[in-house]
Design a protein around this motif. Structure first.
Motif, PDB file in Angstrom:
ATOM      1  N   TRP A   1       0.837  -1.189   0.000  1.00 54.91           N
ATOM      2  CA  TRP A   1       0.000   0.000   0.000  1.00 54.91           C
ATOM      3  C   TRP A   1       0.885   1.257   0.000  1.00 54.91           C
ATOM      4  N   THR A   2       0.354   2.302  -0.590  1.00 56.06           N
ATOM      5  CA  THR A   2       0.958   3.632  -0.558  1.00 56.06           C
ATOM      6  C   THR A   2      -0.166   4.642  -0.336  1.00 56.06           C
ATOM      7  N   TYR A   3       0.198   5.887  -0.085  1.00 55.63           N
ATOM      8  CA  TYR A   3      -0.850   6.896   0.081  1.00 55.63           C
ATOM      9  C   TYR A   3      -0.433   8.208  -0.569  1.00 55.63           C
TER      10      TYR A   3
ATOM     11  N   GLU B   1      -7.523   7.364  11.512  1.00 57.12           N
ATOM     12  CA  GLU B   1      -6.679   6.192  11.716  1.00 57.12           C
ATOM     13  C   GLU B   1      -7.276   5.044  10.917  1.00 57.12           C
ATOM     14  N   VAL B   2      -6.545   4.591   9.912  1.00 51.48           N
ATOM     15  CA  VAL B   2      -7.049   3.593   8.978  1.00 51.48           C
ATOM     16  C   VAL B   2      -6.379   2.251   9.248  1.00 51.48           C
ATOM     17  N   SER B   3      -7.190   1.205   9.473  1.00 46.96           N
ATOM     18  CA  SER B   3      -6.697  -0.165   9.576  1.00 46.96           C
ATOM     19  C   SER B   3      -6.969  -0.869   8.253  1.00 46.96           C
ATOM     20  N   LEU B   4      -6.029  -1.706   7.813  1.00 45.50           N
ATOM     21  CA  LEU B   4      -6.140  -2.360   6.512  1.00 45.50           C
ATOM     22  C   LEU B   4      -5.921  -3.857   6.663  1.00 45.50           C
TER      23      LEU B   4
ATOM     24  N   GLU C   1       0.681   3.395   9.415  1.00 46.03           N
ATOM     25  CA  GLU C   1       1.466   4.539   9.865  1.00 46.03           C
ATOM     26  C   GLU C   1       1.563   5.532   8.717  1.00 46.03           C
ATOM     27  N   LEU C   2       0.852   6.619   8.854  1.00 47.37           N
ATOM     28  CA  LEU C   2       0.785   7.629   7.794  1.00 47.37           C
ATOM     29  C   LEU C   2       1.496   8.889   8.262  1.00 47.37           C
TER      30      LEU C   2
END
Length: 408
Positions: free
Chosen positions: A144-146, A201-204, A222-223
């Protein structure tokens, strides 16, 4: 752990004890040295369990907790010929070949992989990583990336499903503060989630098609935002903390949302004095004026206090691979950023020596009086009473002279 190479005469010693490697050109290898000294237990399904970080092609290992009917995969980080024996280190050969070697257990007997260079049972003392995996199912592979939109204070997460594991599809599951969403039944490809808002806070979780033991769980992501943090003037300071890891790299950018002075100060934390670096700049990036850099003598960060003249403060850190806050070698950083409802004056000073008369003076250059028309220069000598030069404007003001040895 650090391992020493085997000495070359160990083979002669083992031969004298009646132990030797079988070398018949047809596999069935059998080594005499066990490493690690205790059996390894497979702890997860679908994910490799490390047998040893440093195995040699002269050894065998022991794997326990075997479940009858379960398929296992034995592997090595370099080309390796594996002879798998059951029950004891010299028990019957149940599987062999070049890594990876797979075997479905017929009973609960311990398994003993012997590590060699080739089917001729050649040996070598080059270190490699050895693993065993319960392959009842294989987990998906994903990254994943953001990306951020600073103007709208939002971000998106791009999930790349590289493979679906032993299933034909996966479910992409994400959660924000307890609210869950699912993108179900997808194959390999890239999928964008969001938008999310700064502070979410995003959980994936990447769910295996049929076996939850092979889910790929990223947990809370962790963003680290690269957008500037806007600091309102005249309000309470904003508090931040960070516990850095080995081989870490981070940066922070703060900007004032008004005309007041932007200040940053640490309230606690330490850094390793060699190999790890913290730098703070007056500006929007590391091309600004450097106002702080740790030195071999400055492991304690609690004395840091910087004032911006540009309305922006950029802070960056890097660390090497030896010791960190995460490892317990240093303590967590704590700092605050505030924009005052006033503008700090700007001054520099220079010490002027007068050796002939055994005295010195202090030239203070007032570059700016801030948002006031004048400033006061307050000082004391050797801890005595407060002295003041009041109503000072821009330009140079001389304080002194002071005697040699005076502390001002």
């Amino acid at each position: 752990m650090t391992r020493m190479r085997h000495v070359i005469y160990s083979a002669l010693l083992l031969s004298s004890m009646g132990l030797s490697n079988v070398a018949n050109g047809q596999g069935n290898c059998q080594n005499a040295n066990q490493f690690p000294g205790v059996p390894t237990t497979v702890t997860t399904v679908g994910f490799p369990t490390t047998i040893a970080q440093c195995s040699y092609h002269t050894e065998y290992s022991a794997v326990t907790g075997i479940v009858a009917g379960t398929p296992y995969r034995f592997d090595a980080s370099v080309p390796t010929y594996i002879t798998l024996r059951s029950g004891t280190f010299n028990g019957p050969v149940v599987a062999q070949g070049f890594a990876p070697v797979e075997y479905t257990a017929v009973d609960a007997s311990d398994l003993f992989p012997h590590w060699n260079v080739d089917e001729n049972c050649a040996t070598e003392t080059d270190c490699f990583v050895s693993t065993v995996t319960d392959i009842t199912c294989l987990p998906p592979a994903a990254t994943w990336t953001y990306t951020e939109n600073c103007d709208f204070a939002e971000f998106f997460i791009d999930v790349e499903v590289v493979g679906t594991g032993s299933g034909s599809t996966v479910n992409i599951v994400w959660e924000v503060f307890g609210a869950q969403d699912v993108l179900a039944g997808v194959g390999a490809g890239t999928y964008q989630l969001g938008p999310f808002f700064f502070g979410d806070e995003v959980s994936l979780l990447i769910e295996h098609e049929s076996n939850p033991l092979c889910n790929l769980d990223f947990g809370v992501l962790e963003l680290f935002s690269n957008c500037p943090v806007l600091v309102g003037c005249g309000g309470a300071p904003l508090g931040f903390d960070y516990c850095y890891d080995v081989n870490d790299s981070r940066s922070w950018l703060y900007q004032s949302a008004g005309s007041g002075s932007l200040i940053l100060y640490f309230t606690g934390g330490t850094i390793q004095t060699f190999g790890d670096a913290l730098r703070i700049y007056d500006g929007v990036d590391n091309t600004g004026t450097l106002v702080y850099q740790n030195t071999p003598a400055s492991g304690d960060l609690s004395t840091i206090f910087v004032i911006s003249t540009t309305g922006s403060i950029f802070m960056e850190m890097t660390s090497d691979g030896f010791g960190s806050c995460q490892s317990g070698a240093t303590t967590q950083w704590n700092w605050e950023v505030n924009c005052l409802n006033c503008t700090y004056p700007q001054t520099t000073y220079e010490i002027v020596q007068d050796c002939e008369n055994q005295q010195w003076s202090l030239e203070v250059d007032v570059l700016s009086t801030g948002d006031g028309s004048t400033i006061n220069l307050n000082y004391n000598v050797n801890g005595g009473g407060l002295q003041s030069e009041a109503g000072i404007g821009t330009g140079i003001t001389v304080l002194g002279p002071f005697g040699l040895g005076d502390v001002v």
